[in-house]
Design a protein around this motif. Structure first.
Motif, mmCIF file in Angstrom:
data_model
loop_
_atom_site.group_PDB
_atom_site.id
_atom_site.type_symbol
_atom_site.label_atom_id
_atom_site.label_comp_id
_atom_site.label_asym_id
_atom_site.label_seq_id
_atom_site.Cartn_x
_atom_site.Cartn_y
_atom_site.Cartn_z
ATOM 1 N N GLN A 1 0.837 -1.193 0.000
ATOM 2 C CA GLN A 1 0.000 0.000 0.000
ATOM 3 C C GLN A 1 0.880 1.254 0.000
ATOM 4 O OE1 GLN A 1 -2.755 -0.706 3.429
ATOM 5 N NE2 GLN A 1 -4.250 0.238 2.065
ATOM 6 N N ALA A 2 0.577 2.180 -0.872
ATOM 7 C CA ALA A 2 1.257 3.475 -0.846
ATOM 8 C C ALA A 2 0.660 4.332 0.261
ATOM 9 C CB ALA A 2 1.104 4.178 -2.192
ATOM 10 N N GLU A 3 1.466 5.229 0.814
ATOM 11 C CA GLU A 3 1.019 6.083 1.915
ATOM 12 C C GLU A 3 0.780 7.508 1.425
ATOM 13 O OE1 GLU A 3 3.418 3.768 5.509
ATOM 14 O OE2 GLU A 3 4.216 5.652 4.701
ATOM 15 N N ILE A 4 -0.331 8.065 1.856
ATOM 16 C CA ILE A 4 -0.666 9.462 1.562
ATOM 17 C C ILE A 4 -0.855 10.189 2.887
ATOM 18 C CG2 ILE A 4 -2.404 11.021 0.599
ATOM 19 C CD1 ILE A 4 -2.941 8.997 -1.577
ATOM 20 N N TYR A 5 -0.135 11.272 3.056
ATOM 21 C CA TYR A 5 -0.242 12.073 4.278
ATOM 22 C C TYR A 5 -1.375 13.084 4.123
ATOM 23 C CZ TYR A 5 4.235 10.029 5.536
ATOM 24 O OH TYR A 5 5.234 9.145 5.840
ATOM 25 N N GLY A 6 -2.306 13.096 5.080
ATOM 26 C CA GLY A 6 -3.468 13.962 4.982
ATOM 27 C C GLY A 6 -4.563 13.300 4.149
ATOM 28 N N ASP A 7 -5.470 14.137 3.602
ATOM 29 C CA ASP A 7 -6.616 13.584 2.869
ATOM 30 C C ASP A 7 -6.340 13.368 1.384
ATOM 31 O OD1 ASP A 7 -6.581 16.158 1.896
ATOM 32 O OD2 ASP A 7 -8.510 16.753 2.776
ATOM 33 N N GLY A 8 -5.161 13.749 0.927
ATOM 34 C CA GLY A 8 -4.808 13.557 -0.469
ATOM 35 C C GLY A 8 -5.329 14.632 -1.396
ATOM 36 N N GLU A 9 -6.064 15.589 -0.854
ATOM 37 C CA GLU A 9 -6.595 16.672 -1.684
ATOM 38 C C GLU A 9 -5.640 17.856 -1.767
ATOM 39 O OE1 GLU A 9 -9.464 16.650 -3.726
ATOM 40 O OE2 GLU A 9 -8.931 14.574 -3.267
ATOM 41 N N GLN A 10 -4.473 17.739 -1.101
ATOM 42 C CA GLN A 10 -3.455 18.761 -1.291
ATOM 43 C C GLN A 10 -2.956 18.721 -2.736
ATOM 44 O OE1 GLN A 10 -3.287 16.038 0.649
ATOM 45 N NE2 GLN A 10 -1.168 15.398 1.066
ATOM 46 N N THR A 11 -2.580 19.869 -3.260
ATOM 47 C CA THR A 11 -2.159 19.942 -4.660
ATOM 48 C C THR A 11 -0.681 20.284 -4.767
ATOM 49 O OG1 THR A 11 -2.835 22.273 -4.797
ATOM 50 C CG2 THR A 11 -4.434 20.608 -5.497
ATOM 51 N N ARG A 12 -0.074 19.785 -5.845
ATOM 52 C CA ARG A 12 1.329 20.042 -6.120
ATOM 53 C C ARG A 12 1.513 20.350 -7.606
ATOM 54 N NH1 ARG A 12 1.029 20.430 -1.484
ATOM 55 N NH2 ARG A 12 2.184 19.348 0.164
ATOM 56 N N ASP A 13 2.597 21.051 -7.890
ATOM 57 C CA ASP A 13 2.969 21.435 -9.247
ATOM 58 C C ASP A 13 4.233 20.645 -9.580
ATOM 59 O OD1 ASP A 13 3.894 22.712 -11.541
ATOM 60 O OD2 ASP A 13 3.287 24.703 -10.872
ATOM 61 N N PHE A 14 4.097 19.596 -10.395
ATOM 62 C CA PHE A 14 5.209 18.675 -10.643
ATOM 63 C C PHE A 14 6.049 19.119 -11.842
ATOM 64 C CE2 PHE A 14 2.128 16.102 -8.309
ATOM 65 C CZ PHE A 14 2.948 15.570 -7.333
ATOM 66 N N VAL A 15 7.355 18.909 -11.726
ATOM 67 C CA VAL A 15 8.278 19.287 -12.801
ATOM 68 C C VAL A 15 9.324 18.197 -12.962
ATOM 69 C CG1 VAL A 15 9.646 20.684 -11.184
ATOM 70 C CG2 VAL A 15 9.850 21.088 -13.643
ATOM 71 N N GLY B 1 3.501 24.873 -13.931
ATOM 72 C CA GLY B 1 2.405 25.831 -13.940
ATOM 73 C C GLY B 1 1.041 25.170 -13.923
ATOM 74 N N LYS B 2 1.013 23.846 -13.632
ATOM 75 C CA LYS B 2 -0.252 23.126 -13.515
ATOM 76 C C LYS B 2 -0.306 22.419 -12.170
ATOM 77 C CE LYS B 2 -1.306 22.245 -18.370
ATOM 78 N NZ LYS B 2 -1.673 21.208 -19.372
ATOM 79 N N LYS B 3 -1.498 22.328 -11.579
ATOM 80 C CA LYS B 3 -1.632 21.686 -10.272
ATOM 81 C C LYS B 3 -2.318 20.333 -10.404
ATOM 82 C CE LYS B 3 -5.969 24.034 -9.098
ATOM 83 N NZ LYS B 3 -6.660 24.906 -8.133
ATOM 84 N N MET B 4 -2.000 19.466 -9.453
ATOM 85 C CA MET B 4 -2.605 18.133 -9.424
ATOM 86 C C MET B 4 -2.748 17.705 -7.978
ATOM 87 S SD MET B 4 -1.162 14.588 -11.113
ATOM 88 C CE MET B 4 -1.305 15.247 -12.777
ATOM 89 N N THR B 5 -3.889 17.095 -7.632
ATOM 90 C CA THR B 5 -4.039 16.580 -6.278
ATOM 91 C C THR B 5 -3.214 15.305 -6.130
ATOM 92 O OG1 THR B 5 -5.946 15.145 -6.724
ATOM 93 C CG2 THR B 5 -6.410 17.461 -6.165
ATOM 94 N N ILE B 6 -2.841 15.020 -4.902
ATOM 95 C CA ILE B 6 -2.093 13.793 -4.629
ATOM 96 C C ILE B 6 -2.961 12.568 -4.921
ATOM 97 C CG2 ILE B 6 -0.871 12.468 -2.869
ATOM 98 C CD1 ILE B 6 0.548 15.038 -3.836
ATOM 99 N N ASN B 7 -4.259 12.686 -4.667
ATOM 100 C CA ASN B 7 -5.159 11.580 -4.981
ATOM 101 C C ASN B 7 -5.185 11.293 -6.483
ATOM 102 O OD1 ASN B 7 -6.032 10.959 -2.362
ATOM 103 N ND2 ASN B 7 -7.615 12.534 -2.417
ATOM 104 N N ARG B 8 -5.246 12.341 -7.290
ATOM 105 C CA ARG B 8 -5.255 12.164 -8.743
ATOM 106 C C ARG B 8 -3.923 11.576 -9.217
ATOM 107 N NH1 ARG B 8 -6.815 10.112 -13.077
ATOM 108 N NH2 ARG B 8 -6.215 11.168 -14.996
ATOM 109 N N LEU B 9 -2.831 12.063 -8.644
ATOM 110 C CA LEU B 9 -1.514 11.523 -8.983
ATOM 111 C C LEU B 9 -1.479 10.026 -8.709
ATOM 112 C CD1 LEU B 9 1.537 11.831 -9.675
ATOM 113 C CD2 LEU B 9 1.894 12.254 -7.235
ATOM 114 N N TYR B 10 -1.997 9.630 -7.552
ATOM 115 C CA TYR B 10 -1.987 8.212 -7.199
ATOM 116 C C TYR B 10 -2.769 7.391 -8.213
ATOM 117 C CZ TYR B 10 -2.466 3.823 -4.808
ATOM 118 O OH TYR B 10 -2.419 2.479 -4.525
ATOM 119 N N GLU B 11 -3.918 7.906 -8.649
ATOM 120 C CA GLU B 11 -4.730 7.180 -9.618
ATOM 121 C C GLU B 11 -3.968 6.980 -10.923
ATOM 122 O OE1 GLU B 11 -7.701 5.679 -9.275
ATOM 123 O OE2 GLU B 11 -7.484 6.173 -7.144
ATOM 124 N N ILE B 12 -3.222 8.007 -11.358
ATOM 125 C CA ILE B 12 -2.457 7.896 -12.606
ATOM 126 C C ILE B 12 -1.368 6.837 -12.471
ATOM 127 C CG2 ILE B 12 -0.882 9.104 -14.169
ATOM 128 C CD1 ILE B 12 -2.422 11.672 -13.569
#
Length: 310
Positions: free
Chosen positions: A201-215, A241-252
């Motif tokens: 199982q991967a671990e997510i800190y918090g609710d996973g709705e935090q967003t990040r800008d990946f490069v 210059g684009k944001k993504m939630t940690i939950n969405r990242l996990y799904e990808i």
């Protein structure tokens, strides 16, 4: 960039090693790295004739023995973990700030042309004025972030007082091959990949709705070299210059790997920020453009690298 003498602190690390790879064939490179988080294995050409590797702690290195023979400096060595900086704030300051000031003084004394400094989006803290511009007031929430903000001020001061040219690059969430899955610095992608490849199982800190800008790491290496060649003195966000939630990242990541494992949610970590998104307009000042549409291809390349080492 050719026929230059270049000093790279932290050159065996995730980011530093990619910069070394880009410059090693046409320039003389000196690396300083204590191999705490870096590794010789990160270097594509560890035995290259143009490479001089010094294993050492930047708190103890005599920079004046190196900077007289240096045209440019890429300064990446740091305590780069937010949790570790919370645990050891004095050590964080000594590594990240005091060592940087010593390096800047040595650069001035020995006529180094320019220093490119690896800063971090963490200096923005919980600033909610998205997308974040470099002119925003720093609001650090950890000793690590405070140390990066302090170094940026020292860089500006050394430029104003002594004429030392600089560019400070504020990285947002960097990912790519060679990233340490055990690192606590922007390591969510390697953590997800390695966990799922190992059937955990991967671990997510918090609710996973935090967003990040990946490069992507390739863009980070290019940003450093472009900044070095540019005449720009100041701070530049390096991001998609684009944001993504940690939950969405996990799904990808999960879909790419064909996994059906759900993540494990843990409490938020102290010092972590909720949202992060960059204004990237300043990147044109170092002649940099990032194609954010390549994210999934870059993610696949990263996944393939992890498959090879696990």
């Amino acid at each position: 960039m050719k026929n230059k003498k270049i000093l790279i602190t932290g050159g065996a690390g995730f980011i530093g090693s990619h910069i070394v790879d880009e410059l090693i064939n046409d320039n003389e490179i000196t690396i300083i790295d204590n191999l705490t988080t870096g590794s010789i294995k990160n270097l594509k050409y560890p035995e290259h004739d143009n490479l001089n590797f010094i294993e050492g702690d930047i708190r103890e290195i005599n920079f004046d023995e190196l900077t007289p023979r240096t045209d440019y400096i890429f300064h990446l060595a740091a305590m780069a973990s937010v949790p570790l900086s919370v645990e050891k704030p004095k050590e964080c300051n000594d590594v990240n700030v005091n060592s940087t000031v010593r390096l800047l003084k040595s650069a001035v004394d020995n006529d180094v042309e320019k220093i490119v400094f690896s800063s971090s989006s963490s200096v923005y803290g919980e600033n909610k004025n998205m997308p974040l511009k470099e002119t925003e007031q720093p609001m650090p929430t950890s000793p690590y972030a405070a140390s990066k903000a302090s170094c940026e001020l020292y860089l500006k001061t050394f430029y104003e007082s002594y004429g030392l040219n600089y560019t400070a690059l504020r990285y947002f969430n960097v990912f790519g091959p060679r990233q340490d899955k055990n690192s606590q610095y922007a390591a969510v992608i390697p953590n997800f990949i390695s966990a799922l490849l190992e059937g955990k199982q991967a671990e997510i800190y918090g609710d996973g709705e935090q967003t990040r800008d990946f490069v992507y790491i390739g863009d980070i290496a290019k940003a450093n070299i472009n900044a070095c060649k540019s005449d720009f003195n100041g701070i530049v966000n390096i991001a998609s210059g684009k944001k993504m939630t940690i939950n969405r990242l996990y799904e990808i990541v999960k879909d790419t790997l064909g996994s059906d494992l759900e993540p494990k949610y843990l409490p938020e970590r102290p010092g972590d920020i909720k949202h992060s998104l960059a204004d990237t307009s300043n990147m044109e000042k170092i002649n940099l453009k990032i194609d954010s549409n390549n994210f999934e291809d870059q993610l696949i390349e990263t996944i393939n690298w992890f498959k090879d080492i696990l």
